[in-house]
Write an enzyme that holds these catalytic residues in place. Structure first.
Site, PDB file in Angstrom:
ATOM      1  N   LYS A  22       0.839  -1.209   0.000  1.00 50.53           N
ATOM      2  CA  LYS A  22       0.000   0.000   0.000  1.00 50.53           C
ATOM      3  C   LYS A  22       0.871   1.255   0.000  1.00 50.53           C
ATOM      4  O   LYS A  22       0.622   2.189  -0.758  1.00 50.53           O
ATOM      5  CB  LYS A  22      -0.906  -0.009   1.236  1.00 50.53           C
ATOM      6  CG  LYS A  22      -1.573   1.310   1.526  1.00 50.53           C
ATOM      7  CD  LYS A  22      -2.382   1.270   2.794  1.00 50.53           C
ATOM      8  CE  LYS A  22      -1.631   1.583   4.061  1.00 50.53           C
ATOM      9  NZ  LYS A  22      -1.258   3.009   4.264  1.00 50.53           N
ATOM     10  N   ASN A  23       1.895   1.266   0.859  1.00 48.78           N
ATOM     11  CA  ASN A  23       2.707   2.477   1.002  1.00 48.78           C
ATOM     12  C   ASN A  23       3.661   2.707  -0.170  1.00 48.78           C
ATOM     13  O   ASN A  23       4.291   3.763  -0.235  1.00 48.78           O
ATOM     14  CB  ASN A  23       3.481   2.455   2.327  1.00 48.78           C
ATOM     15  CG  ASN A  23       2.577   2.717   3.510  1.00 48.78           C
ATOM     16  OD1 ASN A  23       1.408   3.020   3.345  1.00 48.78           O
ATOM     17  ND2 ASN A  23       3.123   2.585   4.706  1.00 48.78           N
ATOM     18  N   ARG A  93      -4.255  10.628   5.172  1.00 52.01           N
ATOM     19  CA  ARG A  93      -3.141  11.563   5.260  1.00 52.01           C
ATOM     20  C   ARG A  93      -2.245  11.543   4.034  1.00 52.01           C
ATOM     21  O   ARG A  93      -1.706  12.569   3.616  1.00 52.01           O
ATOM     22  CB  ARG A  93      -2.310  11.133   6.465  1.00 52.01           C
ATOM     23  CG  ARG A  93      -1.893  12.196   7.367  1.00 52.01           C
ATOM     24  CD  ARG A  93      -0.881  11.638   8.334  1.00 52.01           C
ATOM     25  NE  ARG A  93       0.457  11.956   7.868  1.00 52.01           N
ATOM     26  CZ  ARG A  93       1.030  13.134   8.033  1.00 52.01           C
ATOM     27  NH1 ARG A  93       0.413  14.091   8.661  1.00 52.01           N
ATOM     28  NH2 ARG A  93       2.237  13.356   7.564  1.00 52.01           N
ATOM     29  N   CYS A 117      -3.662  13.070  13.669  1.00 49.21           N
ATOM     30  CA  CYS A 117      -4.320  11.809  13.338  1.00 49.21           C
ATOM     31  C   CYS A 117      -4.193  10.898  14.540  1.00 49.21           C
ATOM     32  O   CYS A 117      -3.567  11.263  15.533  1.00 49.21           O
ATOM     33  CB  CYS A 117      -3.709  11.188  12.099  1.00 49.21           C
ATOM     34  SG  CYS A 117      -2.089  10.552  12.412  1.00 49.21           S
ATOM     35  N   ARG A 122       2.009  14.434  13.553  1.00 45.03           N
ATOM     36  CA  ARG A 122       2.418  14.266  12.161  1.00 45.03           C
ATOM     37  C   ARG A 122       2.354  15.531  11.313  1.00 45.03           C
ATOM     38  O   ARG A 122       1.520  15.662  10.416  1.00 45.03           O
ATOM     39  CB  ARG A 122       1.595  13.151  11.495  1.00 45.03           C
ATOM     40  CG  ARG A 122       1.816  11.825  12.168  1.00 45.03           C
ATOM     41  CD  ARG A 122       0.942  10.762  11.583  1.00 45.03           C
ATOM     42  NE  ARG A 122       1.618   9.974  10.577  1.00 45.03           N
ATOM     43  CZ  ARG A 122       1.078   8.941   9.964  1.00 45.03           C
ATOM     44  NH1 ARG A 122      -0.137   8.589  10.212  1.00 45.03           N
ATOM     45  NH2 ARG A 122       1.757   8.254   9.076  1.00 45.03           N
ATOM     46  N   ASP A 305       5.321   0.426  12.048  1.00 42.52           N
ATOM     47  CA  ASP A 305       4.081  -0.183  11.559  1.00 42.52           C
ATOM     48  C   ASP A 305       3.942  -1.659  11.958  1.00 42.52           C
ATOM     49  O   ASP A 305       2.898  -2.272  11.686  1.00 42.52           O
ATOM     50  CB  ASP A 305       3.984  -0.056  10.030  1.00 42.52           C
ATOM     51  CG  ASP A 305       3.603   1.353   9.599  1.00 42.52           C
ATOM     52  OD1 ASP A 305       3.273   2.188  10.463  1.00 42.52           O
ATOM     53  OD2 ASP A 305       3.627   1.629   8.372  1.00 42.52           O
ATOM     54  N   ARG A 397      -8.372  -0.329   5.305  1.00 43.65           N
ATOM     55  CA  ARG A 397      -7.547   0.711   4.675  1.00 43.65           C
ATOM     56  C   ARG A 397      -6.274   0.111   4.107  1.00 43.65           C
ATOM     57  O   ARG A 397      -5.722   0.644   3.141  1.00 43.65           O
ATOM     58  CB  ARG A 397      -7.146   1.776   5.704  1.00 43.65           C
ATOM     59  CG  ARG A 397      -8.224   2.755   6.056  1.00 43.65           C
ATOM     60  CD  ARG A 397      -7.645   3.865   6.899  1.00 43.65           C
ATOM     61  NE  ARG A 397      -6.347   4.266   6.381  1.00 43.65           N
ATOM     62  CZ  ARG A 397      -5.341   4.731   7.113  1.00 43.65           C
ATOM     63  NH1 ARG A 397      -5.490   4.885   8.405  1.00 43.65           N
ATOM     64  NH2 ARG A 397      -4.196   5.040   6.570  1.00 43.65           N
TER      65      ARG A 397
HETATM   66  C1  UD1 Z   1       4.843   6.781   6.441  1.00 46.37           C
HETATM   67  C2  UD1 Z   1       3.938   5.594   6.267  1.00 46.37           C
HETATM   68  C3  UD1 Z   1       3.416   5.112   7.622  1.00 46.37           C
HETATM   69  C4  UD1 Z   1       4.579   4.854   8.570  1.00 46.37           C
HETATM   70  C5  UD1 Z   1       5.514   6.052   8.639  1.00 46.37           C
HETATM   71  C6  UD1 Z   1       6.794   5.762   9.429  1.00 46.37           C
HETATM   72  C7  UD1 Z   1       2.995   6.003   4.061  1.00 46.37           C
HETATM   73  C8  UD1 Z   1       1.805   6.374   3.271  1.00 46.37           C
HETATM   74  N1  UD1 Z   1       2.827   5.978   5.396  1.00 46.37           N
HETATM   75  O1  UD1 Z   1       4.060   7.835   7.023  1.00 46.37           O
HETATM   76  O2  UD1 Z   1       2.662   3.918   7.430  1.00 46.37           O
HETATM   77  O3  UD1 Z   1       4.079   4.595   9.874  1.00 46.37           O
HETATM   78  O4  UD1 Z   1       5.925   6.441   7.300  1.00 46.37           O
HETATM   79  O5  UD1 Z   1       7.445   4.651   8.910  1.00 46.37           O
HETATM   80  O6  UD1 Z   1       4.036   5.716   3.530  1.00 46.37           O
HETATM   81  N2  UD1 Z   1       7.640  14.431  10.628  1.00 46.37           N
HETATM   82  C9  UD1 Z   1       7.872  15.773  10.897  1.00 46.37           C
HETATM   83  N3  UD1 Z   1       7.744  16.681   9.866  1.00 46.37           N
HETATM   84  C10 UD1 Z   1       7.368  16.309   8.616  1.00 46.37           C
HETATM   85  C11 UD1 Z   1       7.127  14.944   8.354  1.00 46.37           C
HETATM   86  C12 UD1 Z   1       7.257  14.034   9.386  1.00 46.37           C
HETATM   87  O7  UD1 Z   1       8.209  16.132  12.020  1.00 46.37           O
HETATM   88  O8  UD1 Z   1       7.254  17.188   7.737  1.00 46.37           O
HETATM   89  C13 UD1 Z   1       7.783  13.420  11.708  1.00 46.37           C
HETATM   90  C14 UD1 Z   1       6.481  12.691  12.032  1.00 46.37           C
HETATM   91  O9  UD1 Z   1       5.684  13.403  12.937  1.00 46.37           O
HETATM   92  C15 UD1 Z   1       7.006  11.388  12.597  1.00 46.37           C
HETATM   93  C16 UD1 Z   1       8.289  11.143  11.792  1.00 46.37           C
HETATM   94  O10 UD1 Z   1       8.630  12.404  11.244  1.00 46.37           O
HETATM   95  O11 UD1 Z   1       7.341  11.531  13.951  1.00 46.37           O
HETATM   96  C17 UD1 Z   1       8.157  10.130  10.671  1.00 46.37           C
HETATM   97  O12 UD1 Z   1       7.015  10.415   9.907  1.00 46.37           O
HETATM   98  P1  UD1 Z   1       6.917  10.136   8.341  1.00 46.37           P
HETATM   99  O13 UD1 Z   1       8.056   9.282   7.890  1.00 46.37           O
HETATM  100  O14 UD1 Z   1       6.718  11.427   7.631  1.00 46.37           O
HETATM  101  O15 UD1 Z   1       5.572   9.318   8.247  1.00 46.37           O
HETATM  102  P2  UD1 Z   1       4.596   9.332   7.005  1.00 46.37           P
HETATM  103  O16 UD1 Z   1       5.382   9.571   5.771  1.00 46.37           O
HETATM  104  O17 UD1 Z   1       3.423  10.176   7.300  1.00 46.37           O
END
Ligand code: UD1
Length: 417
Positions: A22-23, A93, A117, A122, A305, A397
């Site tokens: 999915k990701n 998201r 969320c 996030r 995850d 999902r």
């Molecule tokens: C993706 C995955 C999700 C997984 C996560 C971590 C997808 C669609 N989803 O989510 O299933 O749990 O990676 O492996 O691929 N952060 C910031 N600023 C930002 C972006 C992120 O501070 O601009 C922080 C987040 O709050 C979190 C950490 O970075 O603590 C990692 O998040 P991130 O890798 O961005 O997760 P997603 O990409 O949303």
């Protein structure tokens, strides 16, 4: 609302095929917005998040058709302002993944801010700082983020934290930028390398994806391509943990052992027999499980995850284990539900201490997010009597046909309305 009824205990045994990730499929779908032509994506899992992304792409003018092997996408709609509305973003998201490609292709994108969320705050500050570094103007108003740039220009950008979708957004923006972009402290998840493989097949020039430094030489246009999405390591890992938890024996086929290395190493430490096969991984659990601590961290660390599912496993291990969640700040929502089934878990901040070998008994439990739901299903397989997992729309999902796959492995699971 639909729910799962699980009659336990069950022992998982047999073969199961991993679905497409999915990701990896979500950014691949968003990347289609960059093409001048049709992109064929194979092994896209039929799960709710994918349907949401397809609806969003259609809203943005793309033509989406489901074929026998996957999806075909043609991104019409150039010249139209690209907007991802609140109604779609609030349910997923990952809708934020259209930001980079829309900006690169149409010069403008307006996306509802994803906000908080279930598993934490996030933010998307890193996505926005990266786009600004490429020359975009960013404005936040009325709950929307609007980005504009006539022509993105390659630059050097260092992520403050490694973010998966942030790295993907920047990749999709930089492929059409003028000049070279260097991204540092990138997330290294296999889904990022898979997105780069698709973009390169479309004509992009990306090197280093899957490592912490990625270099992108901008090109003027991208064409159509055909791409097969990688296996879902989180879905596959969930079934392997299920085998270990129930004293079972599962052959996960069509899976990539290297992508699952952090889990496989941990299962081996737990005393589970793990072996690679021609096209996947076999897991067999014959003896008692040993408790082992886990700290989640970005890839190649233990994936957040799989944290909830691993916690279900530790309730049945010999000894006490701690699970430390470092990626998200609010990802223990499965704990109160596991405790209602008899688990003995104490939480201190980001650390959960799990007492092993606690008998689990079937109960009514509530799914709160995607992976927490998977944890409760696994616990239901190990519990004595009937477990009812409510609100399985969370599971839908991201897990393709979960009850069918579990039934094929011998579990007594039924979906009821
Ligand atoms: C993706 C995955 C999700 C997984 C996560 C971590 C997808 C669609 N989803 O989510 O299933 O749990 O990676 O492996 O691929 N952060 C910031 N600023 C930002 C972006 C992120 O501070 O601009 C922080 C987040 O709050 C979190 C950490 O970075 O603590 C990692 O998040 P991130 O890798 O961005 O997760 P997603 O990409 O949303």
């Amino acid at each position: 609302m639909e729910r799962f009824h699980i009659e336990g205990p069950n022992r998982l045994s047999g073969e199961v095929r991993a679905s497409g990730a999915k990701n990896a499929a979500l950014p691949a779908l968003a990347a289609c917005l960059l093409a001048e032509g049709t992109v064929h994506l194979e092994r896209v899992p039929k799960v709710r998040d994918i349907r949401t992304m397809c609806r969003l792409l259609e809203h943005l003018g793309a033509e989406v058709t489901e074929s026998e092997t996957g999806f075909e996408l043609t991104p019409n709609g150039e010249g139209q302002p690209g907007e991802a509305p609140y109604e779609l973003v609030k349910t997923m998201r990952a809708s934020v993944l259209v930001l980079g490609p829309l900006l690169a292709r149409r010069g403008r994108a307006r996306v509802s801010l994803p906000g908080g969320c279930a598993i934490g705050v996030r933010p998307i500050d890193q996505h926005l700082a990266g786009l600004e570094a490429l020359g975009a103007e960013v404005e936040l108003e009325h709950g929307y983020v609007e980005v504009r740039a006539r022509q993105l220009v390659g630059a050097r950008f260092r992520f403050g934290v490694p973010t998966v979708t942030g790295t993907e957004n920047l990749l999709m923006a930089a492929v059409l930028a003028r000049g070279t972009t260097v991204l540092e402290n990138c997330a290294r998840e296999p889904e990022i390398a898979d997105l780069a493989a698709l973009l390169n097949a479309m004509g992009a020039r990306i090197s280093g994806a899957g490592e912490d430094r990625i270099e992108i030489e901008g090109v003027t246009s991208l064409g159509g391509a055909r791409h097969r999405v990688i296996a879902d390591r989180i879905e596959g890992g969930t079934y392997l943990i299920g085998a270990a938890l129930t004293g079972g024996h599962v052959h996960l086929r069509d899976a990539e052992a290297a992508d699952l290395a952090p889990l496989l190493e941990k299962l081996a430490e737990n005393g589970v027999e793990v072996s690679k096969t021609d096209d996947g991984i076999e897991v067999r659990c014959t003896g008692p499980l040993k408790a082992r601590d886990v700290i989640t961290s970005p890839h190649p660390g233990f994936p957040t995850d799989l944290q909830a599912q691993y916690m279900a496993l530790m309730t049945q291990a010999r000894g006490t284990a701690t699970v430390c969640e470092t990626v998200f700040e609010n990802r223990f929502q499965h704990v109160p539900e596991l405790m209602r089934m008899g688990a003995d878990i104490q939480i201190h901040g980001r650390v959960a201490k799990i007492q092993g070998q606690t008998p689990l008994s079937g109960a009514n439990v509530m799914a709160t997010d995607l992976r927490a739901s998977a944890c409760l299903v696994l616990a239901g397989l190990a519990a004595e009597g009937e477990t009812v997992v409510h609100r399985i729309y969370h599971l839908d999902r991201g897990y393709e046909g979960m009850e069918l796959k579990l039934q094929a492995l011998g579990a007594k699971v039924e979906r009821r309305s």
